[in-house]
Design an enzyme around this catalytic site. Structure first.
Site, PDB file in Angstrom:
ATOM      1  N   HIS A  27       0.810  -1.213   0.000  1.00 60.01           N
ATOM      2  CA  HIS A  27       0.000   0.000   0.000  1.00 60.01           C
ATOM      3  C   HIS A  27       0.846   1.267   0.000  1.00 60.01           C
ATOM      4  O   HIS A  27       0.313   2.359  -0.214  1.00 60.01           O
ATOM      5  CB  HIS A  27      -0.983  -0.004   1.184  1.00 60.01           C
ATOM      6  CG  HIS A  27      -0.332   0.165   2.526  1.00 60.01           C
ATOM      7  ND1 HIS A  27       0.005  -0.895   3.345  1.00 60.01           N
ATOM      8  CD2 HIS A  27       0.047   1.278   3.210  1.00 60.01           C
ATOM      9  CE1 HIS A  27       0.530  -0.448   4.474  1.00 60.01           C
ATOM     10  NE2 HIS A  27       0.563   0.886   4.415  1.00 60.01           N
ATOM     11  N   ASP A  31       0.363  -7.760   1.305  1.00 64.71           N
ATOM     12  CA  ASP A  31       0.688  -6.353   1.537  1.00 64.71           C
ATOM     13  C   ASP A  31       2.202  -6.135   1.569  1.00 64.71           C
ATOM     14  O   ASP A  31       2.743  -5.442   2.431  1.00 64.71           O
ATOM     15  CB  ASP A  31       0.055  -5.830   2.830  1.00 64.71           C
ATOM     16  CG  ASP A  31       0.096  -4.304   2.919  1.00 64.71           C
ATOM     17  OD1 ASP A  31       0.223  -3.652   1.857  1.00 64.71           O
ATOM     18  OD2 ASP A  31       0.047  -3.766   4.041  1.00 64.71           O
ATOM     19  N   SER A  47       4.771   2.502   7.814  1.00 64.27           N
ATOM     20  CA  SER A  47       4.484   1.299   7.020  1.00 64.27           C
ATOM     21  C   SER A  47       5.682   0.897   6.168  1.00 64.27           C
ATOM     22  O   SER A  47       6.281   1.725   5.475  1.00 64.27           O
ATOM     23  CB  SER A  47       3.279   1.545   6.114  1.00 64.27           C
ATOM     24  OG  SER A  47       2.119   1.674   6.892  1.00 64.27           O
TER      25      SER A  47
END
Length: 550
Positions: free
Chosen positions: A277, A310, A393
């Protein structure tokens, strides 16, 4: 003064000497100086003498014999051992006031002047000693106005000094001295108290001034000296010092959106692992810029990515001195182990936080913005309380030896959502990381083939089932069968409507949890499932199949 008794006049013979009263010792020689005496005036009398009572006029005084030898300068002194000559009417009261005419100069003192004082001291106690002498002891009486005598002999009173002495009470001088000493002590104590008060006041004023103004000189605050920069290797500072050169910040720009995330170097070839993402906004024509810890920047290209895990791998070229981060083993992690997270929360690159492993194998799902489930990631995650925020992230979660044990991927905030870069309020101590064992496998597949494979059971789940466990749907997607013919589930005997309640003995409560537990394995791994059908449970074993990721 009382009148003289018969026989005590001028012609009375002298008898044995009477005892001298302690208060009536003979006057010393200096007080008997026979110098010419001027007429007494009221202002020259130093010793107050009370006025005695009137006495009869004494008989005529016979002419005394001349003194033996000259009179000493200090005054007449009685000869030793010689009986003093009688003194006629020397103890009588002062004569009546003489005329105001000047007095003639007196002739030299006759010889009888050498003996009057002792005669009076050794004879019977004179009346003045028993007169109103005690009255002056109570305090000095006002001096009476003396009356001048008609001649020098009448003016001369050898008892004047003695009377003066009798008027002084023996204790009055001592009492006055004690009062003086008391006054002095009081003065000293008062002065000391005044000095103390003044000193205290001055000290208070000075202290207040120094406190408010920082002293009289320049302010210099205490400070620790310079220390060696090195830290223990297993400390947070030691871990950060070794890991920061291998952590990068990614700035992603696409046609419709942009974002910031974190990644870390996998090898010296320039491969960098991050979250899917993070790079997804770039799309097919976007731009990714990598910023290293030292400030160096480089452009990067996507090597491969997978939304189900992910994870994504990008590569930089033309960068020298790359330092890969060592990879740990997430199977060795225990709850309570200390960890360190590094990332760029809110674009603050190089941020280091620390915490512990709060839980293991925590099933989470993230993504789902597309609505068709194609972008949903299923992670059997490591849970940590190390602060993780949007921008973290893709960053590494390190153990105490500086090895990667997880890839920070999601957080749970106070509001809804769990995407670490979804604009959440921030960390509340619930962060989730993809275990590095899963990340290693996916990264290797992405580098080698450009895509990742997913382990599968070959069944379609009813995601709306509200009961406990994962129920097999009655039909598959697109109207096909819910159990893939010839697939692992079909070979294990799983049928539509069966409820799977455990995987390898671990309870599952939903379809999402079953997918997470399955994705935690590799294709080809064997699983043991607990299946419930018609109220009865049975266990089945199967080998996971593989499907291409996206």
């Amino acid at each position: 003064m009382p009148p003289l008794a018969p026989g005590q006049g001028a012609g009375a013979p002298t008898g044995p000497a009477a005892p001298v009263s302690p208060e009536r010792e003979p006057a010393s020689a200096p007080h008997l100086t026979p110098a010419p005496v001027p007429a007494p005036t009221p202002g020259l009398v130093s010793t107050p003498v009370p006025t005695p009572a009137p006495v009869p006029t004494p008989a005529p005084v016979p002419t005394p014999a001349p003194a033996e030898g000259p009179v000493p300068a200090g005054g007449p002194v009685p000869a030793a051992g010689r009986p003093p000559a009688p003194t006629p009417a020397l103890t009588s009261a002062p004569a009546p006031t003489p005329p105001a005419a000047p007095l003639p100069t007196p002739t030299p003192v006759p010889a009888q002047a050498q003996g009057p004082a002792p005669a009076q001291a050794q004879g019977p106690a004179p009346a003045p000693a028993q007169g109103p002498a005690p009255a002056p002891a109570q305090g000095p009486a006002p001096a009476p106005t003396p009356t001048p005598t008609p001649d020098p002999w009448s003016r001369y009173d050898p008892w004047a000094v003695a009377r003066a002495g009798a008027l002084q009470h023996p204790g009055s001088a001592a009492e006055s001295e004690r009062r003086v000493r008391r006054r002095r002590r009081r003065g000293v104590v008062g002065a000391a108290l005044a000095l103390a008060l003044v000193s205290g006041g001055i000290g208070g004023v000075v202290g207040t001034y120094l406190e408010r103004n920082g002293g009289v000189g320049a302010v210099e605050l205490p400070q620790a000296g310079k220390e060696p920069p090195g830290r223990a290797p297993d400390s947070v500072a030691g871990i950060a010092a070794r890991a920061l050169p291998s952590v990068v910040t990614l700035h992603v720009t696409g046609a419709e959106s942009a974002g910031t995330g974190t990644g870390f170097v996998l090898d010296t070839l320039g491969h960098i692992l991050t979250n899917n993402h993070v790079v997804e906004p770039a799309g097919g024509d976007g731009e990714i810029t990598v910023v290293f810890n030292g400030g160096q920047t480089a452009k990067a290209e996507v090597v491969g990515r997978d939304s189900g895990y992910d994870l994504a791998v990008v590569k930089v070229t033309g960068v020298k001195g790359l330092k890969p981060l060592p990879l740990g083993n997430s199977d060795n992690v225990q709850v309570g182990d200390p960890v360190v997270a590094i990332g760029a929360p809110f674009d603050l690159e190089g941020t280091v936080t620390s915490g512990i492993i709060s839980a293991k194998e925590r099933p989470i799902t993230a993504g789902g913005e597309k609505g068709d489930g194609s972008d949903v990631s299923y992670v059997d995650a490591l849970q940590t309380d190390a602060p993780i925020n949007p921008g973290n992230s893709g960053g590494p979660l390190l153990d105490t030896r500086g090895r990667v044990i997880g890839i920070n991927s999601a957080i749970r905030s106070a509001d809804s959502g769990s995407d670490a870069d979804g604009g959440q309020a921030g960390s509340i101590g619930l962060g989730f990381a993809i275990p590095v064992n899963q990340g290693k496998r996916v990264a290797e597949e992405l580098i080698n083939t450009g895509r990742a494979t997913h382990p599968v059971i070959g069944i379609t789940l009813d995601m709306d089932y509200a009961g406990d466990g994962a129920r097999v749907d009655s039909r598959g997607s697109g109207g096909g069968p819910a159990v893939t013919p010839g697939g692992p589930g079909d070979r294990a005997g799983i049928e539509p409507g069966d409820v799977i309640t455990a995987v390898d003995g671990q309870r599952v409560h939903s379809g999402e949890e079953l997918i997470v537990k399955t994705r935690a394995h590799r294709p080809g791994d064997r699983l043991e499932l607990t299946v419930e059908r018609g109220g009865k449970e049975r266990k089945v074993s199967l080998v996971l199949g593989s499907s291409g990721g996206g």
